[in-house]
Write a protein that holds these residues in place. Structure first.
Motif, mmCIF file in Angstrom:
data_model
loop_
_atom_site.group_PDB
_atom_site.id
_atom_site.type_symbol
_atom_site.label_atom_id
_atom_site.label_comp_id
_atom_site.label_asym_id
_atom_site.label_seq_id
_atom_site.Cartn_x
_atom_site.Cartn_y
_atom_site.Cartn_z
ATOM 1 N N MET A 1 19.982 5.468 -3.243
ATOM 2 C CA MET A 1 19.776 5.292 -1.807
ATOM 3 C C MET A 1 18.742 4.189 -1.563
ATOM 4 O O MET A 1 18.033 3.782 -2.470
ATOM 5 N N TYR A 2 18.668 3.728 -0.302
ATOM 6 C CA TYR A 2 17.892 2.535 -0.002
ATOM 7 C C TYR A 2 16.783 2.798 1.021
ATOM 8 O O TYR A 2 16.929 3.608 1.933
ATOM 9 N N ASP A 3 15.691 2.062 0.842
ATOM 10 C CA ASP A 3 14.595 2.019 1.805
ATOM 11 C C ASP A 3 14.547 0.602 2.362
ATOM 12 O O ASP A 3 14.134 -0.333 1.656
ATOM 13 N N ILE A 4 14.991 0.433 3.599
ATOM 14 C CA ILE A 4 15.077 -0.898 4.184
ATOM 15 C C ILE A 4 13.758 -1.191 4.903
ATOM 16 O O ILE A 4 13.315 -0.404 5.738
ATOM 17 N N ILE A 5 13.151 -2.328 4.558
ATOM 18 C CA ILE A 5 11.812 -2.668 5.036
ATOM 19 C C ILE A 5 11.876 -3.917 5.908
ATOM 20 O O ILE A 5 12.478 -4.923 5.543
ATOM 21 N N GLY A 6 11.219 -3.853 7.067
ATOM 22 C CA GLY A 6 11.251 -4.943 8.031
ATOM 23 C C GLY A 6 10.383 -6.125 7.667
ATOM 24 O O GLY A 6 9.778 -6.190 6.586
ATOM 25 N N ASP A 7 10.277 -7.081 8.590
ATOM 26 C CA ASP A 7 9.525 -8.314 8.395
ATOM 27 C C ASP A 7 8.080 -7.992 7.980
ATOM 28 O O ASP A 7 7.414 -7.177 8.625
ATOM 29 N N ILE A 8 7.588 -8.672 6.945
ATOM 30 C CA ILE A 8 6.268 -8.377 6.375
ATOM 31 C C ILE A 8 5.252 -9.463 6.716
ATOM 32 O O ILE A 8 4.077 -9.177 6.964
ATOM 33 N N HIS A 9 5.652 -10.712 6.704
ATOM 34 C CA HIS A 9 4.794 -11.835 7.081
ATOM 35 C C HIS A 9 3.421 -11.796 6.411
ATOM 36 O O HIS A 9 2.380 -11.879 7.080
ATOM 37 N N GLY A 10 3.431 -11.671 5.102
ATOM 38 C CA GLY A 10 2.191 -11.810 4.354
ATOM 39 C C GLY A 10 1.230 -10.649 4.426
ATOM 40 O O GLY A 10 0.079 -10.764 3.993
ATOM 41 N N GLN A 11 1.659 -9.510 4.933
ATOM 42 C CA GLN A 11 0.784 -8.338 5.022
ATOM 43 C C GLN A 11 0.934 -7.502 3.742
ATOM 44 O O GLN A 11 1.492 -6.393 3.745
ATOM 45 N N ALA A 12 0.393 -8.019 2.640
ATOM 46 C CA ALA A 12 0.558 -7.369 1.338
ATOM 47 C C ALA A 12 -0.065 -5.979 1.300
ATOM 48 O O ALA A 12 0.493 -5.062 0.692
ATOM 49 N N ASP A 13 -1.217 -5.820 1.912
ATOM 50 C CA ASP A 13 -1.873 -4.510 1.876
ATOM 51 C C ASP A 13 -1.044 -3.452 2.601
ATOM 52 O O ASP A 13 -0.915 -2.311 2.129
ATOM 53 N N MET A 14 -0.472 -3.832 3.733
ATOM 54 C CA MET A 14 0.387 -2.899 4.463
ATOM 55 C C MET A 14 1.643 -2.590 3.666
ATOM 56 O O MET A 14 2.135 -1.453 3.675
ATOM 57 N N LEU A 15 2.166 -3.590 2.967
ATOM 58 C CA LEU A 15 3.359 -3.378 2.148
ATOM 59 C C LEU A 15 3.069 -2.402 1.020
ATOM 60 O O LEU A 15 3.850 -1.464 0.773
ATOM 61 N N LYS A 16 1.963 -2.594 0.334
ATOM 62 C CA LYS A 16 1.619 -1.694 -0.775
ATOM 63 C C LYS A 16 1.404 -0.264 -0.267
ATOM 64 O O LYS A 16 1.853 0.694 -0.908
ATOM 65 N N ALA A 17 0.744 -0.139 0.870
ATOM 66 C CA ALA A 17 0.517 1.197 1.435
ATOM 67 C C ALA A 17 1.842 1.868 1.796
ATOM 68 O O ALA A 17 2.035 3.073 1.552
ATOM 69 N N LEU A 18 2.771 1.097 2.364
ATOM 70 C CA LEU A 18 4.076 1.647 2.744
ATOM 71 C C LEU A 18 4.868 2.064 1.508
ATOM 72 O O LEU A 18 5.472 3.149 1.476
ATOM 73 N N LEU A 19 4.883 1.228 0.496
ATOM 74 C CA LEU A 19 5.606 1.565 -0.731
ATOM 75 C C LEU A 19 5.048 2.841 -1.357
ATOM 76 O O LEU A 19 5.810 3.720 -1.788
ATOM 77 N N GLU A 20 3.738 2.953 -1.398
ATOM 78 C CA GLU A 20 3.118 4.151 -1.984
ATOM 79 C C GLU A 20 3.414 5.383 -1.141
ATOM 80 O O GLU A 20 3.647 6.476 -1.686
ATOM 81 N N GLU A 21 3.423 5.219 0.178
ATOM 82 C CA GLU A 21 3.765 6.343 1.065
ATOM 83 C C GLU A 21 5.184 6.839 0.806
ATOM 84 O O GLU A 21 5.463 8.039 0.905
ATOM 85 N N MET A 22 6.088 5.924 0.434
ATOM 86 C CA MET A 22 7.481 6.289 0.194
ATOM 87 C C MET A 22 7.733 6.702 -1.257
ATOM 88 O O MET A 22 8.877 6.955 -1.636
#
Length: 302
Positions: A1-22
């Motif tokens: 199954m897939y986790d579709i992630i929206g526009d990130i625009h260089g927000q690496a910290d938010m991306l890492k937090a989201l990945l860990e949350e999932m």
């Protein structure tokens, strides 16, 4: 199954937090999930504070088979900016003007342009859209005719320079399909109608709700996430062009591109915009797809 992630625009910290949350974990500098795969809808460069790190995270996940990614208009602009002639000049003044938007990205690679060039080569291997097991992913707009044209004309394996030069000239059906897929469908206003944004700048076009048939709609109803107000009267028949709406029984399509900071991410039971305006103090949004044919509110993460 897939986790579709929206526009990130260089927000690496938010991306890492989201990945860990999932439930994604980091091992050997790559994030992965034991049973799921991330899907990025494009626009992972520009604007944010950690663009270089964002690219590294996404590229590592894609190359190790833990994620999929498609091109957004910001990546495509970066690719075009990198296209140079034999004298090292931009192929068109149009592409040289992209420097302003790319400055935040290029500034992070000062002193190591070889890495940036490597990322550009990698971006050119990414697809414009995805058709997966029951869902579709595109950056801005899914029109069946556009997707058909891209299927028939996109070069295999990577976006070749000859193809990009041809698309950059505009005017052809394939060029139109290419730009609408990554930038959406802009509605051109008549010459005698000017619309001004909050900064006093005049506009002759606006972003439209590409999944609807504009016939009989007002300018206001057709407008989608425009940064200026449009008149609430019916678009004259002389300037409207009918198109097929996105079918209610078609697969769920996930996309980004449009700044949905204050709006509902679900535009229809099978239409989901995952751009929650992360670059304008919004949030990074994802949808955890479990095989359903209609969107489920509980699967949205913001």
């Amino acid at each position: 199954m897939y986790d579709i992630i929206g526009d990130i625009h260089g927000q690496a910290d938010m991306l890492k937090a989201l990945l860990e949350e999932m439930g994604y974990s980091l091992a050997d500098n790559v994030y992965s999930h034991p049973t799921r795969k991330a899907v990025f809808v494009g626009d992972f460069i520009n604007r944010g504070p950690k663009i270089r790190e964002t690219i590294r995270i996404i590229r590592a996940m894609v190359e190790k088979g833990h994620a999929l990614a498609i091109l957004g208009n910001h990546e495509i602009n970066a690719i075009y900016y990198s296209l140079l002639d034999k004298e090292g000049q931009h192929l068109s003044k149009r592409w040289s003007r992209l420097r302003m938007d790319l400055n935040p990205t290029l500034s992070e690679f000062v002193g190591d342009m070889d890495e940036w060039k490597s990322h550009i080569k990698w971006m050119r291997t990414l697809p414009m859209y995805l058709e997966l097991d029951g869902i579709r992913v595109v950056h801005a707009c899914w029109q069946d005719e556009n997707i058909r044209l891209l299927k028939e004309n996109l070069p295999p394996q990577k976006l070749r320079k000859s193809f990009l030069k041809k698309i950059g000239k505009n005017g052809s059906p394939v060029s139109k399909a290419f730009w609408e897929t990554c930038k959406g469908i802009d509605f051109q206003l008549p010459k005698d109608l000017l619309v001004f944004d909050r900064d006093g700048r005049a506009h002759r076009s606006f972003r439209s709700r590409w999944w609807l048939d504009p016939w009989g709609m007002t300018f206001k109803e057709l407008s989608f996430e425009s940064r200026f107000d449009l008149p609430f009267y019916t678009i004259p028949e002389e300037i409207v062009e009918s198109r097929k709406p996105y079918p209610a029984k078609a697969p769920i399509v996930f996309f980004g591109h449009y700044c949905m900071k204050n709006g509902n991410n679900f535009l229809a039971p099978n239409l989901c915009c995952l751009d929650s305006c992360v670059s304008r103090k919004g949030s990074l949004t994802a949808y955890r797809w479990h095989g359903e044919k209609k969107l489920v509110a509980e699967h949205l993460i913001k």
